[in-house]
Design a protein around this motif. Structure first.
Motif, PDB file in Angstrom:
ATOM      1  N   PRO A 418       0.816  -1.234   0.000  1.00 54.21           N
ATOM      2  CA  PRO A 418       0.000   0.000   0.000  1.00 54.21           C
ATOM      3  C   PRO A 418       0.839   1.269   0.000  1.00 54.21           C
ATOM      4  CG  PRO A 418      -0.849  -1.585   1.600  1.00 54.21           C
ATOM      5  CD  PRO A 418       0.444  -2.137   1.102  1.00 54.21           C
ATOM      6  N   GLU A 419       1.969   1.263   0.717  1.00 55.80           N
ATOM      7  CA  GLU A 419       2.770   2.482   0.817  1.00 55.80           C
ATOM      8  C   GLU A 419       3.433   2.865  -0.503  1.00 55.80           C
ATOM      9  OE1 GLU A 419       5.223  -0.813   2.922  1.00 55.80           O
ATOM     10  OE2 GLU A 419       3.129  -0.248   2.621  1.00 55.80           O
ATOM     11  N   PHE A 420       3.484   1.939  -1.473  1.00 56.67           N
ATOM     12  CA  PHE A 420       4.068   2.256  -2.779  1.00 56.67           C
ATOM     13  C   PHE A 420       3.004   2.436  -3.854  1.00 56.67           C
ATOM     14  CE2 PHE A 420       7.813   0.598  -0.654  1.00 56.67           C
ATOM     15  CZ  PHE A 420       8.811   1.427  -1.129  1.00 56.67           C
ATOM     16  N   ASP A 421       1.755   2.450  -3.437  1.00 55.23           N
ATOM     17  CA  ASP A 421       0.655   2.687  -4.372  1.00 55.23           C
ATOM     18  C   ASP A 421       0.504   4.193  -4.604  1.00 55.23           C
ATOM     19  OD1 ASP A 421      -1.440   2.230  -6.036  1.00 55.23           O
ATOM     20  OD2 ASP A 421      -2.633   1.080  -4.595  1.00 55.23           O
ATOM     21  N   PHE A 422      -0.402   4.565  -5.494  1.00 58.29           N
ATOM     22  CA  PHE A 422      -0.714   5.977  -5.679  1.00 58.29           C
ATOM     23  C   PHE A 422      -1.340   6.531  -4.403  1.00 58.29           C
ATOM     24  CE2 PHE A 422      -0.642   4.557 -10.147  1.00 58.29           C
ATOM     25  CZ  PHE A 422       0.167   5.544 -10.705  1.00 58.29           C
ATOM     26  N   LEU A 423      -1.253   7.834  -4.223  1.00 55.74           N
ATOM     27  CA  LEU A 423      -1.797   8.475  -3.033  1.00 55.74           C
ATOM     28  C   LEU A 423      -3.292   8.213  -2.946  1.00 55.74           C
ATOM     29  CD1 LEU A 423      -0.946  10.301  -0.649  1.00 55.74           C
ATOM     30  CD2 LEU A 423      -1.618  12.259  -2.044  1.00 55.74           C
ATOM     31  N   ALA A 424      -3.727   7.735  -1.776  1.00 57.23           N
ATOM     32  CA  ALA A 424      -5.126   7.350  -1.600  1.00 57.23           C
ATOM     33  C   ALA A 424      -6.037   8.574  -1.545  1.00 57.23           C
ATOM     34  CB  ALA A 424      -5.274   6.534  -0.317  1.00 57.23           C
ATOM     35  N   ALA A 425      -7.267   8.412  -2.048  1.00 59.94           N
ATOM     36  CA  ALA A 425      -8.249   9.504  -2.020  1.00 59.94           C
ATOM     37  C   ALA A 425      -8.551   9.920  -0.585  1.00 59.94           C
ATOM     38  CB  ALA A 425      -9.529   9.055  -2.721  1.00 59.94           C
ATOM     39  N   GLU A 426      -8.414   8.989   0.341  1.00 59.13           N
ATOM     40  CA  GLU A 426      -8.673   9.282   1.752  1.00 59.13           C
ATOM     41  C   GLU A 426      -7.757  10.390   2.277  1.00 59.13           C
ATOM     42  OE1 GLU A 426      -8.703   6.873   6.055  1.00 59.13           O
ATOM     43  OE2 GLU A 426      -7.741   6.014   4.276  1.00 59.13           O
ATOM     44  N   THR A 427      -6.520  10.418   1.781  1.00 59.81           N
ATOM     45  CA  THR A 427      -5.572  11.450   2.215  1.00 59.81           C
ATOM     46  C   THR A 427      -6.053  12.836   1.821  1.00 59.81           C
ATOM     47  OG1 THR A 427      -3.715   9.904   2.028  1.00 59.81           O
ATOM     48  CG2 THR A 427      -3.189  12.255   2.050  1.00 59.81           C
ATOM     49  N   TYR A 428      -6.491  12.976   0.569  1.00 68.28           N
ATOM     50  CA  TYR A 428      -7.000  14.279   0.123  1.00 68.28           C
ATOM     51  C   TYR A 428      -8.183  14.716   0.983  1.00 68.28           C
ATOM     52  CZ  TYR A 428      -4.352  13.123  -4.130  1.00 68.28           C
ATOM     53  OH  TYR A 428      -3.373  12.772  -5.023  1.00 68.28           O
ATOM     54  N   LEU A 429      -9.057  13.763   1.288  1.00 72.32           N
ATOM     55  CA  LEU A 429     -10.250  14.081   2.077  1.00 72.32           C
ATOM     56  C   LEU A 429      -9.873  14.572   3.469  1.00 72.32           C
ATOM     57  CD1 LEU A 429     -13.333  14.089   2.210  1.00 72.32           C
ATOM     58  CD2 LEU A 429     -13.241  11.700   2.984  1.00 72.32           C
ATOM     59  N   LYS A 430      -8.901  13.910   4.086  1.00 64.38           N
ATOM     60  CA  LYS A 430      -8.460  14.315   5.423  1.00 64.38           C
ATOM     61  C   LYS A 430      -7.863  15.719   5.414  1.00 64.38           C
ATOM     62  CE  LYS A 430      -7.502   9.688   7.318  1.00 64.38           C
ATOM     63  NZ  LYS A 430      -6.429   8.770   7.787  1.00 64.38           N
ATOM     64  N   LEU A 431      -7.069  16.013   4.392  1.00 64.80           N
ATOM     65  CA  LEU A 431      -6.430  17.325   4.312  1.00 64.80           C
ATOM     66  C   LEU A 431      -7.423  18.425   3.952  1.00 64.80           C
ATOM     67  CD1 LEU A 431      -3.059  16.407   2.543  1.00 64.80           C
ATOM     68  CD2 LEU A 431      -3.572  16.511   4.979  1.00 64.80           C
ATOM     69  N   LEU A 432      -8.511  18.042   3.306  1.00 63.90           N
ATOM     70  CA  LEU A 432      -9.579  19.005   3.035  1.00 63.90           C
ATOM     71  C   LEU A 432     -10.353  19.328   4.308  1.00 63.90           C
ATOM     72  CD1 LEU A 432     -10.983  17.702  -0.385  1.00 63.90           C
ATOM     73  CD2 LEU A 432      -9.929  19.929   0.031  1.00 63.90           C
ATOM     74  N   LYS A 433     -10.578  18.312   5.123  1.00 61.89           N
ATOM     75  CA  LYS A 433     -11.352  18.510   6.348  1.00 61.89           C
ATOM     76  C   LYS A 433     -10.644  19.436   7.334  1.00 61.89           C
ATOM     77  CE  LYS A 433     -14.060  14.221   6.424  1.00 61.89           C
ATOM     78  NZ  LYS A 433     -14.308  12.950   7.168  1.00 61.89           N
TER      79      LYS A 433
END
Length: 707
Positions: A418-433
C-alpha cells in the motif's frame, strides 16, 4: 577633467543620498514586521520566539512518545518483545546498534558491521556502506559513553520488574530507563523529532516574518499528524532520523536565497546539512534532486542570478561527494539522478551567455528545459554504464510500471504494498477537512497573482528597496525564496501522488507553506496588522475543529504488543539450532531472526541492491508453482540450512493481482499452468526434500535434506 570628476562625485553623492533615503524610508517597515520593538523589546521578542520554539519541540517529543507507548505498552514489554516489535527494516537497523553496544569495544563492534558475513551469508559486506547506518554508530557511541559514566558514578540506569503476561504465557522481566538499549534508541529518535518541530516552528517564523507563521506551521502539523509522519509507530526507520536534517537543510537554502550576496560560508552550511541528511537515508538523494531542480527553476524565471545557484549547488555537490566518501564509495550516489542533475545545472548556468543570444525568454526557457531533461537522464545512464552499476534499476522499473502495463517480480513486490501505491483519495479528504489543502490553494493563487502583477510592471523604475533588480550573476528579485518553495511543493506533490509513502515530504511542506498566510508582504492587502492576524486566528480556530478530533483519535489508539507465535519460534531457534545455522524466509521475518537470534541469514528487507533482489527471488521460489526439487536447489545454492515458511504468505492477497502465485506467474511462465503452489506442498508434506522441525499456528521451520 576636474569638472567631470566633480560631476561624478555629485552623482555618487546623489546616489548615496537616494540609497540612504530608501533605507530610511523602509526601515520602519522592517521594524513593523518585528512588531515595532526597540533593542530591548527586540531581544525580548527573540527570547519569546526561542521559548515557544523549545516548548513546541518538547510537546512534539511527548506527543510521539505518548502514542508509541499507548500503541505498544512499550514500558511493560520484555527485552525480547521489544526487539520483536521492530519488524521489517526496523529490526535490521536495530540489530546493528545491538552489535555495536554488545561488542567488547566500540572499534570491535564497528569492525563487525564493516565486515559482516551474517546479513547476506556467506558474502561479507560493509553494511555501513550499504544501509546508511550512521545513526546506529552515533547512538552506539552515545550509549557506551552513557553506560560507562553512569557505572563509574555507581548510578542506576534502569528499573526492572516482573510482568505477568496471563494464562499460558511465562512471566517476563521488563526494564525501563536509558540503560535499556531499546529505550535509549527510541528516546533518541523522539528527541530528534522534538528538535525537528523546534526548527519547523522557527522556519515558519522566518518564512512569514512573524510568530503567527510559526504557529500556523506547527498547528497544521499537529492537526494532520497522521499524514505528516509515522515516527510514532516506526521509530527506527531511516526517515525518522533523516527528515529533521532535511528541514534544517531547506532552512539554510531559504536563507541563502534571501541574502543579497551569499558567500562560500553559505555553501559550507548547506553541505554539512546535506551530509547529515544523506548519511542517514538512501532516499535522500531523490529529495535533494528535486531541490536542485526547484532552485534551477527559480533561476530560470529570473528570480535569482547564477551566483546564488552556484552557491547552493556547490553546497549540494560538496555534500554529495563528502557523503560518497563517508559511505565508503557507495556507487549508487555516483549513478544517482541527484549527481546528474547537479552536473547538468552547472553546465546550463555556464552556458548562460550563449543561451541569452536566443533573446526571447520563451526560447531560452525551452532550451534550458530540454538541456535539463537530456542532461539528467543522459549523464545518469552514462555513469551507470561506465561503472556497471544496476542497483537502482528497480527505481526506473517502478516508475515505468506506474504508467504502463510493464511489471516484473520486483516491481510487483513494491507496487503491491500500500505504501508504494498511488496516493489514496482518503488522504485528500483528510487534508480538506482540516482546511490544509484549501489554505495552501489560496496562498498559491494570491502569490501567483502578485507575481503576475510584478512581472507586468517590470518596465517601471524600482521604487522600494525590495524592488531593486541587479543585473548579471548577482541579479535578485523579491520573493525568490517563496518561488523556490512553490517549486519544491510541486515536486513533493508529484512524488506523493505517485508513491504514497512519500507524502512524508509533501504534507509537512504543505504545513510549512501555510506560514505564508501570516506574511505581511503577501497578505498585507487584507488590512491592518490587527485585522490580518484576526483573520489568521479565525482560520486556526476553524482548523482546530477537525484537527483536535484527529489528535484525539491518535491518542485513543491503545494496544499492547504481543506476537507469541513469533516469540515461540525465536526461542526455539535460539535453543534448538546451531549458532552458525543459516536461515532463509520472508524478508520481514529474516530481520527478526538476525536481531533476536544472531543466526546468519541470506536475505533481508533492504531491497535496494541488485544482488539481494536476486537472492530474495530464489528464496521466494517457495511461494511459486515450481517443483520442490527446484525450490530446494535454489536454497542449497544459497547455502541455507533452515527455511521459515510463514503460512499467511502463501494465501495473502493485498489487492487484485497481488497474490504471491499471481506475482510469480508473471516471471515463471513455464509453471504457471500448475494449480498447487510450492508453499502449499511444503506446508502439507515437505518430505522428502525438506523435514519439518518446528510448527505452530503461524510458522513452519523446515530443514533442508542433505541428499
Amino acid at each position: 577633467m576636474a569638472a567631470k570628476k566633480r560631476h561624478q562625485n555629485q552623482n555618487a553623492n546623489a546616489n548615496s543620498e537616494s540609497s540612504n533615503a530608501t533605507r530610511k524610508k523602509y526601515s520602519p517597515k522592517r521594524a513593523e514586521n518585528k512588531g515595532g520593538h526597540g533593542n530591548v523589546g527586540d531581544a525580548l521578542y527573540k527570547f519569546f520566539i526561542a521559548t515557544v520554539a523549545i516548548t513546541v519541540g518538547y510537546m512534539h517529543r511527548n506527543h510521539v512518545y505518548g502514542m508509541f507507548e499507548r500503541d505498544k505498552h512499550f514500558s511493560h514489554l520484555s527485552n525480547l518483545e521489544r526487539e520483536l516489535s521492530f519488524r521489517t527494516e526496523m529490526g535490521l537497523y536495530f540489530s546493528y546498534f545491538k552489535t555495536i553496544i554488545e561488542a567488547p569495544t566500540f572499534l570491535k563492534g564497528l569492525n563487525e558491521i564493516m565486515y559482516d558475513n551474517i546479513t547476506e551469508y556467506p558474502d561479507t559486506i560493509n553494511v555501513l556502506k550499504r544501509f546508511n547506518l550512521y545513526p546506529e554508530v552515533v547512538l552506539g557511541i552515545g550509549y557506551r559513553w552513557y553506560d560507562t559514566i553512569m557505572t563509574a558514578q555507581n548510578k542506576p540506569t534502569k528499573m526492572c520488574w516482573t510482568v505477568n503476561r496471563g494464562e499460558g504465557m511465562t512471566p517476563v522481566q521488563s526494564c525501563e530507563g536509558l540503560g535499556e538499549p531499546s529505550y535509549f534508541y527510541v528516546e533518541a529518535v523522539f528527541f530528534l523529532n522534538g528538535l525537528m518541530m523546534t526548527v519547523f516552528f522557527l522556519f515558519g517564523v522566518y518564512l512569514s516574518g512573524n510568530i503567527y507563521g510559526g504557529i500556523l506551521t506547527v498547528a497544521t502539523f499537529f492537526y494532520n499528524h497522521g499524514e505528516c509522519t509515522r515516527v510514532q509507530w516506526t521509530p527506527p526507520l531511516r526517515e525518522s532520523f533523516a527528515y529533521p536534517f532535511l528541514i534544517i537543510e531547506m532552512f539554510l537554502v531559504t536563507h541563502t536565497l534571501r541574502v543579497k550576496m551569499p558567500s562560500f560560508l553559505h555553501s559550507i552550511g548547506i553541505s554539512i546539512a546535506v551530509v547529515t541528511f544523506m548519511l542517514q537515508w538512501q532516499f535522500a538523494q531523490f529529495a535533494l534532486m528535486t531541490q536542485a531542480v526547484a532552485v534551477f527553476c527559480t533561476y530560470v524565471l529570473g528570480f535569482i542570478g547564477s551566483h546564488k545557484v552556484k552557491v547552493i549547488l556547490s553546497g549540494l555537490l560538496v555534500g554529495l561527494l563528502t557523503s560518497y566518501v563517508f559511505l565508503f564509495g557507495n556507487e549508487m550516489l555516483l549513478t544517482s539522478f541527484f549527481l546528474s542533475s547537479l552536473v547538468t545545472i552547472f553546465l546550463i548556468v555556464a552556458l548562460e551567455p550563449l543561451l541569452n543570444l536566443l533573446k526571447f525568454r520563451v526560447f531560452i526557457w525551452a532550451a534550458q528545459g530540454i538541456l535539463l531533461l537530456l542532461g539528467i537522464v543522459g549523464i545518469k545512464v552514462l555513469i551507470a554504464k561506465i561503472l556497471n552499476v544496476t542497483d537502482d534499476e528497480h527505481i526506473g522499473d517502478i516508475l515505468r510500471s506506474k504508467f504502463s502495463d510493464f511489471n516484473n517480480f520486483h516491481t510487483m513486490l513494491y507496487t503491491c504494498a500500500p505504501e508504494f501505491d498511488f496516493l489514496a483519495a482518503e488522504t485528500y479528504l483528510k487534508l480538506l477537512k482540516t482546511i490544509l489543502l484549501p489554505t495552501v490553494g489560496v496562498i498559491i493563487i494570491v502569490f501567483s497573482i502578485k507575481l503576475i502583477k510584478m512581472e507586468t510592471s517590470q518596465l517601471n523604475p524600482p521604487t522600494t528597496e525590495e524592488d531593486i533588480v541587479l543585473d548579471g550573476e548577482h541579479r535578485s528579485k523579491p520573493y525568490a525564496d517563496y518561488v523556490y518553495h512553490m517549486f519544491q511543493l510541486a515536486a513533493f506533490t508529484l512524488m506523493a501522488v505517485i508513491i504514497m509513502r512519500l507524502k512524508l515530504f509533501w504534507t509537512p511542506h504543505l504545513c510549512l507553506m501555510t506560514s505564508l498566510l501570516a506574511s505581511r508582504k503577501l497578505f498585507g492587502w487584507i488590512g491592518s496588522k490587527e485585522k490580518h492576524y484576526a483573520v489568521v486566528t479565525v482560520l486556526i480556530a476553524c482548523m482546530t475543529i477537525e484537527g483536535i478530533q484527529n489528535i484525539m483519535h491518535q491518542w485513543s489508539i491503545m494496544g499492547e504488543y504481543s506476537n507469541f507465535p513469533l516469540e515461540e519460534m525465536v526461542e526455539w531457534i535460539k535453543v534448538q539450532t546451531p549458532k552458525k545455522a543459516v536461515f532463509a524466509g520472508p524478508m520481514p521475518t529474516m530481520a527478526t531472526i538476525k536481531l533476536c537470534t544472531g543466526r546468519p541469514i541470506v536475505n533481508h528487507p533492504h531491497y535496494e541492491d541488485a544482488g539481494l533482489r536476486a537472492r530474495t527471488m530464489k528464496v521466494y521460489s517457495m511461494f511459486s508453482k515450481k517443483p520442490l526439487s527446484e525450490v530446494k536447489q535454489n536454497l542449497i545454492d544459497l547455502k541455507v540450512d533452515f527455511v521459515i515458511l510463514e503460512n499467511s504468505w502463501c494465501v495473502r492477497k493485498q489487492k487484485e493481482g497481488c497474490g504471491m502465485s499471481e506475482i510469480w506467474d508473471i516471471e515463471d511462465k513455464i509453471n504457471r499452468h500448475e494449480t498447487v503452489q510450492a508453499c502449499t506442498k511444503l506446508r502439507d508434506k515437505p518430505e522428502p526434500y525438506f523435514s519439518r522441525v518446528f510448527r505452530n499456528d503461524v510458522y513452519d521451520v523446515l530443514k533442508i535434506s542433505k541428499w
